[in-house]
Design a protein around this motif. Structure first.
Motif, PDB file in Angstrom:
ATOM      1  N   UNK A  71      36.306  34.963  33.570  1.00 26.14           N
ATOM      2  CA  UNK A  71      37.015  36.161  33.142  1.00 26.14           C
ATOM      3  C   UNK A  71      37.587  35.876  31.766  1.00 26.14           C
ATOM      4  N   UNK A  72      37.034  36.507  30.771  1.00 26.51           N
ATOM      5  CA  UNK A  72      37.427  36.277  29.387  1.00 26.51           C
ATOM      6  C   UNK A  72      38.490  37.294  28.995  1.00 26.51           C
ATOM      7  N   UNK A  73      39.623  36.814  28.528  1.00 30.53           N
ATOM      8  CA  UNK A  73      40.716  37.679  28.085  1.00 30.53           C
ATOM      9  C   UNK A  73      40.779  37.667  26.571  1.00 30.53           C
ATOM     10  N   UNK A  83      30.056  37.847  25.252  1.00 24.64           N
ATOM     11  CA  UNK A  83      29.070  36.849  24.833  1.00 24.64           C
ATOM     12  C   UNK A  83      29.733  35.680  24.134  1.00 24.64           C
ATOM     13  N   UNK A  84      30.761  35.959  23.325  1.00 27.02           N
ATOM     14  CA  UNK A  84      31.466  34.883  22.637  1.00 27.02           C
ATOM     15  C   UNK A  84      32.181  33.970  23.612  1.00 27.02           C
ATOM     16  N   UNK A  85      32.609  34.514  24.730  1.00 28.10           N
ATOM     17  CA  UNK A  85      33.357  33.715  25.698  1.00 28.10           C
ATOM     18  C   UNK A  85      32.508  32.987  26.716  1.00 28.10           C
ATOM     19  N   UNK A  91      43.935  35.291  43.294  1.00 26.12           N
ATOM     20  CA  UNK A  91      42.918  35.199  44.340  1.00 26.12           C
ATOM     21  C   UNK A  91      42.067  33.948  44.190  1.00 26.12           C
ATOM     22  N   UNK A  92      42.060  33.353  43.019  1.00 22.45           N
ATOM     23  CA  UNK A  92      41.301  32.140  42.796  1.00 22.45           C
ATOM     24  C   UNK A  92      39.819  32.366  42.555  1.00 22.45           C
ATOM     25  N   UNK A  93      39.395  33.612  42.414  1.00 19.46           N
ATOM     26  CA  UNK A  93      37.971  33.910  42.251  1.00 19.46           C
ATOM     27  C   UNK A  93      37.518  33.910  40.793  1.00 19.46           C
ATOM     28  N   UNK A  94      38.476  33.800  39.878  1.00 22.96           N
ATOM     29  CA  UNK A  94      38.130  33.863  38.469  1.00 22.96           C
ATOM     30  C   UNK A  94      38.448  32.563  37.742  1.00 22.96           C
ATOM     31  N   UNK A  95      37.587  32.214  36.832  1.00 25.70           N
ATOM     32  CA  UNK A  95      37.872  31.142  35.873  1.00 25.70           C
ATOM     33  C   UNK A  95      38.337  31.822  34.595  1.00 25.70           C
ATOM     34  N   UNK A  96      39.641  31.892  34.423  1.00 30.33           N
ATOM     35  CA  UNK A  96      40.205  32.656  33.314  1.00 30.33           C
ATOM     36  C   UNK A  96      40.083  31.867  32.019  1.00 30.33           C
ATOM     37  N   UNK A  97      39.577  32.542  30.998  1.00 30.62           N
ATOM     38  CA  UNK A  97      39.429  31.930  29.690  1.00 30.62           C
ATOM     39  C   UNK A  97      40.019  32.846  28.632  1.00 30.62           C
ATOM     40  N   UNK A  98      40.967  32.357  27.880  1.00 30.18           N
ATOM     41  CA  UNK A  98      41.390  33.082  26.690  1.00 30.18           C
ATOM     42  C   UNK A  98      40.312  32.879  25.634  1.00 30.18           C
ATOM     43  N   UNK A 149      50.323  45.764  32.715  1.00 30.92           N
ATOM     44  CA  UNK A 149      49.698  44.663  33.452  1.00 30.92           C
ATOM     45  C   UNK A 149      48.961  45.185  34.674  1.00 30.92           C
ATOM     46  N   UNK A 150      49.582  46.081  35.420  1.00 30.88           N
ATOM     47  CA  UNK A 150      48.940  46.627  36.616  1.00 30.88           C
ATOM     48  C   UNK A 150      47.675  47.413  36.261  1.00 30.88           C
ATOM     49  N   UNK A 151      47.731  48.125  35.162  1.00 28.36           N
ATOM     50  CA  UNK A 151      46.563  48.913  34.764  1.00 28.36           C
ATOM     51  C   UNK A 151      45.412  48.017  34.318  1.00 28.36           C
ATOM     52  N   UNK A 152      45.712  46.922  33.664  1.00 26.99           N
ATOM     53  CA  UNK A 152      44.667  45.978  33.271  1.00 26.99           C
ATOM     54  C   UNK A 152      44.091  45.268  34.492  1.00 26.99           C
ATOM     55  N   UNK A 153      44.959  44.926  35.441  1.00 25.32           N
ATOM     56  CA  UNK A 153      44.470  44.315  36.679  1.00 25.32           C
ATOM     57  C   UNK A 153      43.508  45.264  37.387  1.00 25.32           C
ATOM     58  N   UNK A 154      43.814  46.539  37.384  1.00 29.99           N
ATOM     59  CA  UNK A 154      42.955  47.528  38.028  1.00 29.99           C
ATOM     60  C   UNK A 154      41.568  47.564  37.387  1.00 29.99           C
ATOM     61  N   UNK A 155      41.501  47.416  36.067  1.00 26.27           N
ATOM     62  CA  UNK A 155      40.209  47.377  35.387  1.00 26.27           C
ATOM     63  C   UNK A 155      39.364  46.215  35.903  1.00 26.27           C
ATOM     64  N   UNK A 156      39.988  45.031  36.011  1.00 26.66           N
ATOM     65  CA  UNK A 156      39.269  43.839  36.469  1.00 26.66           C
ATOM     66  C   UNK A 156      38.806  44.008  37.914  1.00 26.66           C
ATOM     67  N   UNK A 157      39.670  44.507  38.771  1.00 24.94           N
ATOM     68  CA  UNK A 157      39.325  44.678  40.183  1.00 24.94           C
ATOM     69  C   UNK A 157      38.160  45.657  40.333  1.00 24.94           C
ATOM     70  N   UNK A 158      38.174  46.729  39.565  1.00 24.63           N
ATOM     71  CA  UNK A 158      37.115  47.737  39.668  1.00 24.63           C
ATOM     72  C   UNK A 158      35.772  47.185  39.202  1.00 24.63           C
ATOM     73  N   UNK A 159      35.771  46.436  38.085  1.00 22.82           N
ATOM     74  CA  UNK A 159      34.531  45.813  37.621  1.00 22.82           C
ATOM     75  C   UNK A 159      34.020  44.825  38.659  1.00 22.82           C
ATOM     76  N   UNK A 160      34.927  44.016  39.191  1.00 30.96           N
ATOM     77  CA  UNK A 160      34.540  43.009  40.171  1.00 30.96           C
ATOM     78  C   UNK A 160      33.896  43.648  41.393  1.00 30.96           C
ATOM     79  N   UNK A 161      34.485  44.703  41.881  1.00 34.03           N
ATOM     80  CA  UNK A 161      33.940  45.401  43.046  1.00 34.03           C
ATOM     81  C   UNK A 161      32.542  45.937  42.753  1.00 34.03           C
ATOM     82  N   UNK A 162      32.360  46.496  41.558  1.00 30.45           N
ATOM     83  CA  UNK A 162      31.053  47.028  41.172  1.00 30.45           C
ATOM     84  C   UNK A 162      30.008  45.931  41.051  1.00 30.45           C
ATOM     85  N   UNK A 163      30.451  44.693  40.769  1.00 32.53           N
ATOM     86  CA  UNK A 163      29.530  43.564  40.667  1.00 32.53           C
ATOM     87  C   UNK A 163      29.329  42.859  41.997  1.00 32.53           C
ATOM     88  N   UNK A 164      29.948  43.391  43.052  1.00 32.00           N
ATOM     89  CA  UNK A 164      29.792  42.798  44.371  1.00 32.00           C
ATOM     90  C   UNK A 164      30.704  41.628  44.644  1.00 32.00           C
TER      91      UNK A 164
END
Length: 339
Positions: free
Chosen positions: A273-275, A113-115, A297-304, A238-253
């Motif tokens: 994508x808020x980091x 929510x903050x991001x 992949x270019x599908x995320x707008x990454x925000x720290x 890094x790979x394990x964190x990437x896996x978290x993002x990919x799994x959430x993304x897939x669940x969101x379609x």
């Protein structure tokens, strides 16, 4: 909506807890900080004490009587399961005046929510623990991956990285593993003479989870200096964190693909994508994560995350009471200067 009500937001992670109090116009009036309030890594009595102390502190700072409280939103690590939320809510209802709206959720929700100011997005937290959370206001559904605590998960977190560093040091000490620069860094950190002393030192910590997570900073330092063991540990995280993002993304379609054109041109409909979390405060770690296939992949707008997650807890407390997050309110909230 009652005039003159005050609202509290609390963000409690595995290392610290931050609490703020503000009015219904987005004016933040008090801030207080305390130790971890994670219900999965601290005794329940300690969590109660931390929360009550912080609530009392912001009420006193702002000159607010408990009867003026309109609502409180708590985002606490390890508290997104229904039984955890009910336990905390029932306890607080007995401590606060009748009628105060109390909402309890995981701390990932407050960071998201903050991001995004409550908009659709994904948050990836890598602090003492790790978790990825997605939210789509069109469906009001949350998607959660990871965050199962230091015994059952938290891959790619500060604790996970710190623990693996200690294991690497002990393996090297035994002769089962390769020598690593982590040995000297860790021994110097705790003023020890040899790795065998780590047993008493680590098991004797008041909060062993926090102490081990703090060791992740040494992994970053050793990796930046080219230590092969540290570099390998960071790459795994890094790979394990990437896996978290990919799994959430897939669940969101959201389908990730690298074969659909130039990622630089794929700017429409990108999902935020808020980091956040201590590991992403390390520039080298952040840069390594930005080179993962998911991000390229270019599908995320990454925000720290630039605002403290507790801001998200406060604005969610307002939203729970139907208070619109107008541009003026957002500006006031964003303008608060934290200690």
């Amino acid at each position: 909506m009652a005039e003159g009500k005050r609202y509290i937001g609390i963000d409690g992670g595995g290392t610290k807890t931050v609490c703020i109090l503000g009015d219904d116009e987005g004016v933040i009036m008090a801030e207080s900080r305390g130790e971890s309030s994670s219900v999965k890594s601290r005794p329940w009595e300690d969590v109660q004490q931390v929360l009550l102390t912080l609530i009392s502190d912001v009420l006193e700072q702002s000159g607010t009587g408990p009867s003026r409280l309109g609502g409180i939103f708590l985002g606490l690590a390890g508290s997104d399961r229904s039984e955890d939320r009910k336990r905390i809510k029932d306890w607080l209802q007995a401590e606060l005046p009748k009628g105060v709206a109390i909402t309890v959720h995981n701390d990932a929700v407050t960071a998201l929510a903050a991001g995004t100011w409550g908009k659709k997005g994904i948050v990836l937290i890598s602090g003492t623990g790790s978790i990825a959370y997605g939210f789509d206001p069109a469906t009001a559904d949350f998607v959660r991956v990871g965050g199962w605590g230091y015994l059952l998960g938290d891959e790619g977190s500060g604790f996970d990285l710190g623990r693996k560093a200690l294991v690497a040091v002990m393996r090297a000490f035994d002769g089962r593993g390769e020598p690593t620069a982590l040995t000297k860094l860790i021994l110097d950190r705790w003023s020890l003479q040899h790795p065998g002393q780590l047993i008493n030192t680590m098991y004797g910590q008041d909060n062993v989870r926090t102490a081990i997570a703090d060791g992740s900073k040494l992994v970053m330092q050793a990796a930046s200096e080219g230590d092969p063991i540290a570099v390998s540990l960071v790459e795994v995280a890094i790979r394990e964190l990437e896996e978290l993002v990919v799994t959430v993304s897939t669940s969101m379609g959201i389908q990730l693909s690298l074969a659909s054109g130039d990622p630089r041109k794929r700017t429409e409909n990108r999902i935020p994508l808020v980091l956040t979390g201590g590991l992403f405060s390390d520039r080298g770690f952040e840069q390594r994560f930005m080179q993962t296939r998911a991000i390229r992949s270019g599908l995320f707008e990454v925000r720290l995350l630039e605002r403290p997650p507790v801001i998200g807890a406060y604005l969610l407390a307002l939203q729970e009471q139907g208070i619109e997050l107008t541009a003026d309110r957002q500006q006031r909230i964003a303008g608060f200067v934290f200690r």
